[in-house]
Design a protein around this motif. Structure first.
Motif, PDB file in Angstrom:
ATOM      1  N   VAL A   1       0.757  -1.334   0.044  1.00 27.59           N
ATOM      2  CA  VAL A   1      -0.029   0.056   0.085  1.00 27.59           C
ATOM      3  C   VAL A   1       0.773   1.185  -0.116  1.00 27.59           C
ATOM      4  O   VAL A   1       0.764   2.076  -0.764  1.00 27.59           O
ATOM      5  CB  VAL A   1      -0.823  -0.025   1.257  1.00 27.59           C
ATOM      6  N   ILE A   2       1.893   1.139   0.784  1.00 31.14           N
ATOM      7  CA  ILE A   2       2.878   2.348   1.096  1.00 31.14           C
ATOM      8  C   ILE A   2       3.631   2.622  -0.250  1.00 31.14           C
ATOM      9  O   ILE A   2       3.657   3.805  -0.942  1.00 31.14           O
ATOM     10  CB  ILE A   2       3.761   2.214   2.192  1.00 31.14           C
ATOM     11  N   LYS A   3       3.977   1.464  -0.930  1.00 29.49           N
ATOM     12  CA  LYS A   3       4.819   1.573  -2.264  1.00 29.49           C
ATOM     13  C   LYS A   3       3.786   2.116  -3.180  1.00 29.49           C
ATOM     14  O   LYS A   3       4.493   2.993  -3.793  1.00 29.49           O
ATOM     15  CB  LYS A   3       5.206   0.197  -2.633  1.00 29.49           C
ATOM     16  N   ARG A   4       2.618   1.878  -3.165  1.00 28.56           N
ATOM     17  CA  ARG A   4       1.530   2.164  -4.212  1.00 28.56           C
ATOM     18  C   ARG A   4       1.477   3.701  -4.138  1.00 28.56           C
ATOM     19  O   ARG A   4       1.539   4.404  -5.277  1.00 28.56           O
ATOM     20  CB  ARG A   4       0.254   1.273  -4.109  1.00 28.56           C
ATOM     21  N   CYS A   5       1.332   4.128  -2.872  1.00 30.56           N
ATOM     22  CA  CYS A   5       1.180   5.658  -2.500  1.00 30.56           C
ATOM     23  C   CYS A   5       2.463   6.451  -3.098  1.00 30.56           C
ATOM     24  O   CYS A   5       2.199   7.323  -3.766  1.00 30.56           O
ATOM     25  CB  CYS A   5       1.110   5.839  -1.336  1.00 30.56           C
ATOM     26  N   MET A   6       3.504   5.782  -2.950  1.00 30.24           N
ATOM     27  CA  MET A   6       4.729   6.409  -3.238  1.00 30.24           C
ATOM     28  C   MET A   6       4.902   6.508  -4.680  1.00 30.24           C
ATOM     29  O   MET A   6       5.218   7.729  -5.105  1.00 30.24           O
ATOM     30  CB  MET A   6       6.064   5.341  -2.640  1.00 30.24           C
ATOM     31  N   GLU A   7       4.595   5.237  -5.375  1.00 32.44           N
ATOM     32  CA  GLU A   7       4.797   5.355  -6.670  1.00 32.44           C
ATOM     33  C   GLU A   7       3.769   5.993  -7.617  1.00 32.44           C
ATOM     34  O   GLU A   7       3.817   6.704  -8.477  1.00 32.44           O
ATOM     35  CB  GLU A   7       4.951   3.922  -7.367  1.00 32.44           C
ATOM     36  N   ASP A   8       2.312   5.606  -7.262  1.00 34.30           N
ATOM     37  CA  ASP A   8       1.231   5.940  -8.029  1.00 34.30           C
ATOM     38  C   ASP A   8       0.685   7.160  -7.398  1.00 34.30           C
ATOM     39  O   ASP A   8      -0.431   7.566  -7.865  1.00 34.30           O
ATOM     40  CB  ASP A   8       0.114   4.847  -8.153  1.00 34.30           C
ATOM     41  N   ARG A   9       0.873   7.575  -6.386  1.00 36.14           N
ATOM     42  CA  ARG A   9       0.662   8.855  -5.593  1.00 36.14           C
ATOM     43  C   ARG A   9      -1.077   8.633  -5.126  1.00 36.14           C
ATOM     44  O   ARG A   9      -1.741   9.654  -5.465  1.00 36.14           O
ATOM     45  CB  ARG A   9       0.691  10.121  -6.557  1.00 36.14           C
ATOM     46  N   ILE A  10      -1.302   7.506  -4.527  1.00 41.92           N
ATOM     47  CA  ILE A  10      -2.699   7.389  -4.206  1.00 41.92           C
ATOM     48  C   ILE A  10      -2.778   7.116  -2.756  1.00 41.92           C
ATOM     49  O   ILE A  10      -1.916   6.460  -2.206  1.00 41.92           O
ATOM     50  CB  ILE A  10      -3.214   5.913  -4.732  1.00 41.92           C
ATOM     51  N   SER A  11      -3.627   7.910  -2.059  1.00 42.12           N
ATOM     52  CA  SER A  11      -3.536   8.047  -0.748  1.00 42.12           C
ATOM     53  C   SER A  11      -4.558   7.014  -0.157  1.00 42.12           C
ATOM     54  O   SER A  11      -5.629   6.553  -0.935  1.00 42.12           O
ATOM     55  CB  SER A  11      -3.945   9.360  -0.085  1.00 42.12           C
ATOM     56  N   GLU A  12      -4.282   6.305   0.821  1.00 38.35           N
ATOM     57  CA  GLU A  12      -4.999   5.006   1.361  1.00 38.35           C
ATOM     58  C   GLU A  12      -5.048   5.232   2.873  1.00 38.35           C
ATOM     59  O   GLU A  12      -4.052   5.444   3.408  1.00 38.35           O
ATOM     60  CB  GLU A  12      -4.374   3.940   0.823  1.00 38.35           C
ATOM     61  N   LYS A  13      -5.877   4.614   3.647  1.00 41.86           N
ATOM     62  CA  LYS A  13      -6.105   4.236   4.899  1.00 41.86           C
ATOM     63  C   LYS A  13      -6.117   2.726   5.245  1.00 41.86           C
ATOM     64  O   LYS A  13      -6.622   1.952   4.467  1.00 41.86           O
ATOM     65  CB  LYS A  13      -7.466   4.516   5.609  1.00 41.86           C
ATOM     66  N   ILE A  14      -5.264   2.225   6.179  1.00 42.22           N
ATOM     67  CA  ILE A  14      -5.203   0.892   6.455  1.00 42.22           C
ATOM     68  C   ILE A  14      -4.982   0.687   7.853  1.00 42.22           C
ATOM     69  O   ILE A  14      -4.254   1.205   8.478  1.00 42.22           O
ATOM     70  CB  ILE A  14      -4.004   0.353   5.633  1.00 42.22           C
ATOM     71  N   GLU A  15      -5.532  -0.555   8.443  1.00 43.46           N
ATOM     72  CA  GLU A  15      -5.044  -1.123   9.624  1.00 43.46           C
ATOM     73  C   GLU A  15      -4.057  -2.107   9.373  1.00 43.46           C
ATOM     74  O   GLU A  15      -4.487  -2.950   8.680  1.00 43.46           O
ATOM     75  CB  GLU A  15      -6.410  -1.645  10.309  1.00 43.46           C
ATOM     76  N   ASN A  16      -3.281  -2.055  10.260  1.00 39.82           N
ATOM     77  CA  ASN A  16      -2.134  -2.824  10.114  1.00 39.82           C
ATOM     78  C   ASN A  16      -1.564  -3.383  11.553  1.00 39.82           C
ATOM     79  O   ASN A  16      -1.522  -2.524  12.492  1.00 39.82           O
ATOM     80  CB  ASN A  16      -0.986  -2.396   9.378  1.00 39.82           C
ATOM     81  N   GLU A  17      -1.268  -4.533  11.665  1.00 47.27           N
ATOM     82  CA  GLU A  17      -0.734  -4.796  13.031  1.00 47.27           C
ATOM     83  C   GLU A  17       0.834  -5.085  12.769  1.00 47.27           C
ATOM     84  O   GLU A  17       1.544  -5.645  11.857  1.00 47.27           O
ATOM     85  CB  GLU A  17      -0.998  -6.348  13.320  1.00 47.27           C
ATOM     86  N   PHE A  18       1.614  -4.532  13.376  1.00 43.89           N
ATOM     87  CA  PHE A  18       3.195  -4.234  13.323  1.00 43.89           C
ATOM     88  C   PHE A  18       3.662  -5.053  14.542  1.00 43.89           C
ATOM     89  O   PHE A  18       3.115  -5.328  15.596  1.00 43.89           O
ATOM     90  CB  PHE A  18       3.637  -2.884  13.611  1.00 43.89           C
ATOM     91  N   ILE A  19       4.740  -5.935  14.165  1.00 40.07           N
ATOM     92  CA  ILE A  19       5.426  -6.627  15.077  1.00 40.07           C
ATOM     93  C   ILE A  19       6.731  -6.034  15.496  1.00 40.07           C
ATOM     94  O   ILE A  19       7.480  -5.605  14.264  1.00 40.07           O
ATOM     95  CB  ILE A  19       5.553  -8.076  14.527  1.00 40.07           C
ATOM     96  N   TYR A  20       7.028  -5.607  16.492  1.00 35.49           N
ATOM     97  CA  TYR A  20       8.284  -5.028  16.865  1.00 35.49           C
ATOM     98  C   TYR A  20       9.602  -6.178  16.835  1.00 35.49           C
ATOM     99  O   TYR A  20       9.253  -7.264  16.846  1.00 35.49           O
ATOM    100  CB  TYR A  20       8.199  -4.279  18.345  1.00 35.49           C
ATOM    101  N   LEU A  21      10.638  -5.278  17.018  1.00 46.07           N
ATOM    102  CA  LEU A  21      11.787  -6.346  16.938  1.00 46.07           C
ATOM    103  C   LEU A  21      11.596  -7.379  18.018  1.00 46.07           C
ATOM    104  O   LEU A  21      12.311  -8.562  18.045  1.00 46.07           O
ATOM    105  CB  LEU A  21      13.233  -5.636  17.147  1.00 46.07           C
ATOM    106  N   ASP A  22      11.108  -6.949  19.288  1.00 46.73           N
ATOM    107  CA  ASP A  22      11.250  -7.776  20.534  1.00 46.73           C
ATOM    108  C   ASP A  22      10.066  -8.530  20.304  1.00 46.73           C
ATOM    109  O   ASP A  22       9.596  -9.411  21.427  1.00 46.73           O
ATOM    110  CB  ASP A  22      11.049  -7.175  21.657  1.00 46.73           C
ATOM    111  N   GLY A  23       9.220  -8.913  19.403  1.00 45.31           N
ATOM    112  CA  GLY A  23       7.879  -9.801  19.050  1.00 45.31           C
ATOM    113  C   GLY A  23       6.767  -9.163  19.633  1.00 45.31           C
ATOM    114  O   GLY A  23       5.468  -9.775  19.286  1.00 45.31           O
ATOM    115  N   LYS A  24       6.691  -8.082  20.396  1.00 47.43           N
ATOM    116  CA  LYS A  24       5.446  -7.364  20.780  1.00 47.43           C
ATOM    117  C   LYS A  24       4.854  -6.886  19.555  1.00 47.43           C
ATOM    118  O   LYS A  24       5.253  -6.721  18.382  1.00 47.43           O
ATOM    119  CB  LYS A  24       5.729  -6.277  21.449  1.00 47.43           C
ATOM    120  N   ARG A  25       3.263  -6.850  19.615  1.00 45.61           N
ATOM    121  CA  ARG A  25       2.471  -6.443  18.380  1.00 45.61           C
ATOM    122  C   ARG A  25       1.738  -5.265  18.621  1.00 45.61           C
ATOM    123  O   ARG A  25       1.227  -5.140  19.935  1.00 45.61           O
ATOM    124  CB  ARG A  25       1.505  -7.457  18.140  1.00 45.61           C
TER     125      ARG A  25
END
Lengths: 143, 495
Positions: free
Chosen positions: B68-92
């Motif tokens: 999604v981020i890449k598409r915005c960077m390249e195609d200039r399309i804004s978007e909203k997204i819910e995402n779960e991130f996993i930190y380096l220590d495994g926390k989410r």
């Protein structure tokens, strides 16, 4: 059936059993009871006496009434006499074979004056005759 | 644009935003992060400035969010997204990301929605669990709308013989007997009006095959957090078998009552017949006896001098037999009367009670025919006075009879209080009997002696036994031949 023994007021004996009838008469004779003893051989015959009394025949001093009789039984006779305006004062003594009889209760409700258990022992029978004699003399005694 | 000189001043308006703000350049290097973004990234700005986004989140290039981020960077399309991130220590952590293009690359606004996500997840999980419990339950359940549309599980379908499809969009009233609808509407009303939160009643459902299924139904009204009714949750237990059993039992009971009533009336009529019978026995058997005795006596009186000694013996034998038969009839009548009588247990001062009974024998005692002793504590016992008197009199008469042959007849009556009963005994020093006959002597007409030895009708001890039996008591005897007998009467205290 009328059996005359004397001219004073009679005793009416209502008894269907010939043996009991004969023994009762003999027991009275043994006691030398001199009253005329009228005999009715069943309830129907007994009720005929009511007409006779109404026509002036002397009233009995006591009625000895067997309960267990064919056709018109003793209780019906008792009821007729004890509900009669004039004759209800005639003393009626029930002759029974058992003091346990339920008929005896009914007889008392209908106004029987006393009862006598007919004893098997003839000597006692004679004794009973004496009691009856005393009984009617006491009960008929003018006050 | 230079990473370093662009930092600090030009984006300072983002610095204090509650949302995380990060600007990533076309070369994927971090250009700016505000304070919130530092928190979200759990890394300091200084660490991230100039760092490549892809390197700072290892493995991110294979994720949906990166695409999604890449598409915005390249195609200039804004978007909203819910995402779960996993930190380096495994926390989410969950973030809502708003990704939009901007002249130097892209701006990512991030909001931490982890808490929302978790409760949402919990809700989904709870719903999933509920659904699974609801669906897989062996108990028939329905979620019923306020309008009455049912949404049932398999157990419910099975109970009524329908498929899930067939019951879809049905109303409960469609599968309920007409006459019960009013009753159920009342129940439902009481829930809606808030009189109760739940209710329970018995109702029937119509099975697909037309038969009626008896059920025990529990209905709860489920409310939302504001207290507004949402739906009914109904649990249904099939009690057809139980109902059937109840009906069978109630039918059996009815039949039983009927049978008892019938039997009672039969017994009553049998009792009446028996009374008539005993009356007839006494009346009709005794009349001929009077004849026999009367004429024997008359024969004896009037023809005595014409009869020889033997003839007179015959006559006296006739009379004694007649009187004996009379006695038997009297005893039998008394026995049958006792058998038919009702016993009522009352308090009896036993010492006084027995004293009054034995006072009847005072003449014989005074003339030394026998001795009579009473040994009784001053207590009360529970017994039927009539029944106890019959039992005691018969035992005393019995004792007198069988001890009369002895030179010094002695009769002792004892009363003993025991833990759970009262024990009365009548002891004599008479002829006694062998113990093998101890049961037999209580049986009616059973005699152990010849009539000329001891007169009797064989009814006396049967009366004792019958009287005790009628009072729920017990009678028995012990004896030694030649020494004497003891007869016992036992009355239980527990009544």
């Amino acid at each position: 059936m009328i059996m005359e023994t004397d001219n004073s007021n009679p005793i009416l004996l209502v008894e269907d059993n010939p043996v009991d009838l004969d023994l009762t008469l003999r027991a009275f004779a043994a006691r030398k009871i001199s009253n005329k003893i009228l005999v009715a051989r069943d309830g129907e015959e007994a009720l005929k006496y009511i007409d006779l009394w109404e026509n002036g025949e002397p009233l009995p001093v006591v009625i000895l009434l067997d309960l267990n009789m064919p056709r018109v039984n003793g209780l019906e006779v008792l009821e007729k006499i004890k509900s009669h305006e004039r004759f209800k004062t005639i003393p009626i003594v029930i002759l029974t074979t058992s003091s346990e009889s339920t008929d005896l209760k009914s007889a008392y409700h209908l106004g029987a004056n006393s009862y006598i258990v007919k004893p098997v022992d003839f000597e006692k029978f004679i004794d009973v005759a004496r009691h009856i004699d005393v009984y009617w003399r006491v009960i008929n005694k003018p006050i | 644009m230079n990473k370093t000189d662009s930092s600090g001043s030009s984006f300072s308006l983002f610095d204090n935003l509650l949302e995380g703000c990060q600007i990533i350049g076309f070369d994927w290097s971090y250009i700016y992060l505000n304070k919130a973004a530092e928190v979200h990234n759990r890394r300091a700005n200084t660490e991230l400035y100039g760092m490549n986004y892809i390197i700072s989140w290892p493995g991110i290039e294979n994720t949906h969010v990166f695409r999604v981020i890449k598409r915005c960077m390249e195609d200039r399309i804004s978007e909203k997204i819910e995402n779960e991130f996993i930190y380096l220590d495994g926390k989410r952590k969950w973030f809502l990301l708003s990704i939009q293009p901007m002249p130097m690359g892209i701006l990512i606004l991030s909001v931490d929605i982890t808490d929302n996500k978790l409760s949402e997840k919990a809700l989904i999980e709870s719903e999933r669990k509920f659904k699974s419990v609801f669906e897989s339950s062996n108990i028939a359940k329905s979620i019923t709308t306020l309008k009455g549309e049912i949404n049932v599980n398999k157990a419910f379908c099975d109970m009524l013989g329908y498929s899930t499809e067939e019951l879809k969009n049905k109303n409960w009233a469609d599968i309920t007997p007409q006459e019960e609808i009013g009753m159920i509407n009342n129940e439902v009303d009481s829930l809606i009006k808030g009189v109760r939160r739940s209710t329970r009643f018995k109702k029937r459902y119509v099975h697909k095959n037309g038969s009626l299924i008896w059920t025990d139904v529990s209905v709860a009204l489920v409310l939302d957090e504001t207290g507004k009714p949402l739906y009914f949750l109904t649990t249904v237990v099939d009690i057809t078998e139980q109902k059937h059993a109840e009906m069978v039992i109630s039918k059996l009971n009815e039949e039983l009552e009927e049978r008892v009533a019938r039997r009672t009336s039969q017994l009553e009529s049998a009792n009446r017949e028996l009374e008539t019978f005993t009356y007839s026995v006494s009346h009709d058997l005794k009349a001929p006896l009077r004849g026999i005795d009367g004429y024997s006596k008359l024969l004896d009186d009037m023809y005595k001098n014409k009869l020889d000694e033997e003839a007179q013996f015959f006559i006296s034998s006739i009379r004694s037999s007649t009187l004996k038969m009379n006695q038997i009839i009297d005893d039998l009548l008394e026995y049958s009367r006792l058998d038919r009588s009702k016993m009522t247990l009352t308090r009896i001062k036993i010492s006084e009670f027995i004293s009054s009974i034995i006072s009847a024998y005072s003449d014989e005692v005074a003339s030394n025919k026998f001795k009579l002793a009473l040994d009784s504590p001053d207590i009360e016992i529970m017994a039927d006075p009539k029944g106890l008197k019959i039992a005691l009199r018969n035992l005393i008469d019995n004792a007198i009879k069988f001890s009369a042959v002895k030179s010094d007849p002695f009769i002792r009556i004892r009363v003993e209080e025991r833990e759970s009963s009262w024990l009365l005994s009548v002891n004599d020093n008479g002829v006694g009997f062998e113990m093998k006959y101890s049961q037999k002597i209580f049986v009616i007409f059973q005699r152990l002696h010849k009539a000329e030895e001891f007169p009797g009708t064989g009814i006396g001890l049967a009366m004792v036994s019958k009287a005790m039996q009628k009072m729920d008591g017990k009678a028995w005897a012990e004896s030694t031949p030649g020494i004497g007998s003891t007869f016992y009467l036992e009355m239980s205290k527990t009544k």
